[in-house]
Design a protein around this motif. Structure first.
Motif, PDB file in Angstrom:
ATOM      1  N   MET A  45       1.133  -1.386  -0.133  1.00 32.43           N
ATOM      2  CA  MET A  45      -0.142   0.010  -0.120  1.00 32.43           C
ATOM      3  C   MET A  45       0.650   1.501   0.486  1.00 32.43           C
ATOM      4  O   MET A  45       2.203   1.432   0.869  1.00 32.43           O
ATOM      5  N   ALA A  46       0.489   2.651  -0.464  1.00 32.54           N
ATOM      6  CA  ALA A  46       0.806   3.375  -0.618  1.00 32.54           C
ATOM      7  C   ALA A  46      -0.016   4.581  -0.304  1.00 32.54           C
ATOM      8  O   ALA A  46      -1.204   4.728  -0.154  1.00 32.54           O
ATOM      9  N   TRP A  47       0.590   5.770   0.407  1.00 32.16           N
ATOM     10  CA  TRP A  47      -0.168   6.618   0.145  1.00 32.16           C
ATOM     11  C   TRP A  47       0.385   8.166  -0.466  1.00 32.16           C
ATOM     12  O   TRP A  47       2.006   8.103  -0.818  1.00 32.16           O
ATOM     13  N   PHE A  48      -0.550   8.540  -0.721  1.00 34.27           N
ATOM     14  CA  PHE A  48      -0.355   9.753  -1.903  1.00 34.27           C
ATOM     15  C   PHE A  48      -1.216  10.881  -1.139  1.00 34.27           C
ATOM     16  O   PHE A  48      -2.370  11.399  -1.037  1.00 34.27           O
ATOM     17  N   ARG A  49      -0.037  12.465  -2.011  1.00 36.11           N
ATOM     18  CA  ARG A  49      -1.613  12.946  -1.509  1.00 36.11           C
ATOM     19  C   ARG A  49      -1.036  14.335  -2.527  1.00 36.11           C
ATOM     20  O   ARG A  49      -0.317  14.236  -4.121  1.00 36.11           O
ATOM     21  N   GLN A  50      -2.282  14.946  -2.458  1.00 35.33           N
ATOM     22  CA  GLN A  50      -3.052  16.262  -3.873  1.00 35.33           C
ATOM     23  C   GLN A  50      -3.320  17.365  -3.145  1.00 35.33           C
ATOM     24  O   GLN A  50      -4.159  17.504  -2.628  1.00 35.33           O
ATOM     25  N   ALA A  51      -2.883  18.227  -3.335  1.00 35.79           N
ATOM     26  CA  ALA A  51      -2.736  20.283  -2.625  1.00 35.79           C
ATOM     27  C   ALA A  51      -3.173  20.517  -4.131  1.00 35.79           C
ATOM     28  O   ALA A  51      -3.237  19.832  -5.391  1.00 35.79           O
ATOM     29  N   PRO A  52      -4.386  21.619  -4.198  1.00 41.50           N
ATOM     30  CA  PRO A  52      -4.784  22.112  -5.305  1.00 41.50           C
ATOM     31  C   PRO A  52      -4.408  22.609  -6.241  1.00 41.50           C
ATOM     32  O   PRO A  52      -3.119  23.736  -5.528  1.00 41.50           O
ATOM     33  N   GLY A  53      -4.477  22.888  -7.076  1.00 42.46           N
ATOM     34  CA  GLY A  53      -3.351  23.274  -8.127  1.00 42.46           C
ATOM     35  C   GLY A  53      -2.092  22.692  -8.244  1.00 42.46           C
ATOM     36  O   GLY A  53      -1.476  22.372  -9.156  1.00 42.46           O
ATOM     37  N   LYS A  54      -2.572  21.329  -7.259  1.00 45.69           N
ATOM     38  CA  LYS A  54      -0.562  20.618  -7.432  1.00 45.69           C
ATOM     39  C   LYS A  54      -0.718  19.131  -8.646  1.00 45.69           C
ATOM     40  O   LYS A  54      -1.996  18.623  -8.035  1.00 45.69           O
ATOM     41  N   GLU A  55       0.683  18.631  -8.720  1.00 49.02           N
ATOM     42  CA  GLU A  55       0.181  17.744  -8.870  1.00 49.02           C
ATOM     43  C   GLU A  55       1.016  16.670  -7.619  1.00 49.02           C
ATOM     44  O   GLU A  55       0.449  16.733  -6.554  1.00 49.02           O
ATOM     45  N   ARG A  56      -0.168  15.194  -8.053  1.00 45.37           N
ATOM     46  CA  ARG A  56      -0.307  14.386  -6.729  1.00 45.37           C
ATOM     47  C   ARG A  56       0.997  13.297  -6.812  1.00 45.37           C
ATOM     48  O   ARG A  56       1.792  13.672  -7.837  1.00 45.37           O
ATOM     49  N   GLU A  57       1.407  13.626  -5.358  1.00 47.78           N
ATOM     50  CA  GLU A  57       2.933  13.359  -4.864  1.00 47.78           C
ATOM     51  C   GLU A  57       2.289  11.748  -4.421  1.00 47.78           C
ATOM     52  O   GLU A  57       1.342  11.667  -3.018  1.00 47.78           O
ATOM     53  N   PHE A  58       3.892  11.584  -4.130  1.00 48.42           N
ATOM     54  CA  PHE A  58       4.123  10.542  -2.983  1.00 48.42           C
ATOM     55  C   PHE A  58       4.079  10.578  -2.002  1.00 48.42           C
ATOM     56  O   PHE A  58       4.980  11.887  -1.808  1.00 48.42           O
ATOM     57  N   VAL A  59       3.606   9.449  -0.641  1.00 44.19           N
ATOM     58  CA  VAL A  59       4.317  10.558   0.103  1.00 44.19           C
ATOM     59  C   VAL A  59       4.416   9.396   1.698  1.00 44.19           C
ATOM     60  O   VAL A  59       5.782   9.383   2.169  1.00 44.19           O
ATOM     61  N   SER A  60       4.333   7.823   1.246  1.00 47.06           N
ATOM     62  CA  SER A  60       4.972   6.637   1.800  1.00 47.06           C
ATOM     63  C   SER A  60       4.107   5.422   1.138  1.00 47.06           C
ATOM     64  O   SER A  60       3.404   5.702   0.644  1.00 47.06           O
ATOM     65  N   ALA A  61       4.991   4.514   1.982  1.00 48.78           N
ATOM     66  CA  ALA A  61       4.694   2.770   1.086  1.00 48.78           C
ATOM     67  C   ALA A  61       5.249   2.671   2.376  1.00 48.78           C
ATOM     68  O   ALA A  61       5.963   2.058   2.765  1.00 48.78           O
ATOM     69  N   ILE A  62       4.151   0.903   2.223  1.00 46.52           N
ATOM     70  CA  ILE A  62       4.924  -0.015   2.311  1.00 46.52           C
ATOM     71  C   ILE A  62       4.249  -1.264   2.558  1.00 46.52           C
ATOM     72  O   ILE A  62       3.488  -1.420   1.630  1.00 46.52           O
ATOM     73  N   THR A  63       4.836  -2.522   2.071  1.00 44.68           N
ATOM     74  CA  THR A  63       5.424  -4.186   1.911  1.00 44.68           C
ATOM     75  C   THR A  63       3.828  -4.622   2.674  1.00 44.68           C
ATOM     76  O   THR A  63       3.271  -3.859   3.363  1.00 44.68           O
ATOM     77  N   TRP A  64       2.841  -5.417   2.109  1.00 41.29           N
ATOM     78  CA  TRP A  64       2.366  -6.318   1.769  1.00 41.29           C
ATOM     79  C   TRP A  64       2.493  -6.740   3.664  1.00 41.29           C
ATOM     80  O   TRP A  64       1.737  -6.971   4.350  1.00 41.29           O
ATOM     81  N   ASN A  65       3.372  -7.343   4.221  1.00 42.08           N
ATOM     82  CA  ASN A  65       3.294  -7.918   5.237  1.00 42.08           C
ATOM     83  C   ASN A  65       4.697  -6.804   6.265  1.00 42.08           C
ATOM     84  O   ASN A  65       5.238  -6.749   7.561  1.00 42.08           O
ATOM     85  N   GLY A  66       4.675  -5.741   6.089  1.00 37.74           N
ATOM     86  CA  GLY A  66       5.332  -4.285   6.443  1.00 37.74           C
ATOM     87  C   GLY A  66       6.882  -3.827   6.754  1.00 37.74           C
ATOM     88  O   GLY A  66       7.599  -3.681   7.280  1.00 37.74           O
TER      89      GLY A  66
END
Length: 121
Positions: free
Chosen positions: A30-51
């Motif tokens: 799983m991963a977390w991304f974020r998108q602020a108004p007027g900006k591109e979506r950006e990667f925040v964090s990720a974790i494998t299936w087993n952590g």
């Protein structure tokens, strides 16, 4: 059918904390991304299936922590020392087919609906 449901967003003052949750229909990297108004979506964090492996964007290292509870098929993003520039819609995402390691950012092909994080200064 892959389902991802985020929760935990809200309004917080700068310096505060929030914990986001992403409930999944299975046990995926799983991963977390974020998108602020007027900006591109950006990667925040990720974790494998087993952590076993995690990854963070430089902008959040030392402040955010990703974790998971596989008994609940839920991934968390603990966000501390929040800054106004962290404000965005946060999305969790996964990549299928399943893989052992972390997917590339471009591999993520299933997305949640997003949860809003607002940080007041």
């Amino acid at each position: 059918q892959v389902q991802l449901v985020e929760s935990g967003g809200g309004l917080v003052q700068a310096g505060g904390s929030l914990r986001l949750s992403c409930a999944a229909s299975g046990r995926y990297a799983m991963a977390w991304f974020r998108q602020a108004p007027g900006k591109e979506r950006e990667f925040v964090s990720a974790i494998t299936w087993n952590g076993g492996i995690t990854d963070y964007a430089d902008s959040v290292k030392g402040r955010f922590t990703v974790s998971r509870d596989n008994a609940k098929n839920t991934v968390y993003l603990q966000m501390n020392s929040l800054k106004p520039e962290d404000a965005a819609v946060y999305y969790c995402a996964t990549a299928l087919p399943l893989r052992l390691g972390l997917p590339r950012s471009s591999d993520y092909n299933y997305w949640g609906q997003g949860t809003q994080v607002t940080v007041s200064s």
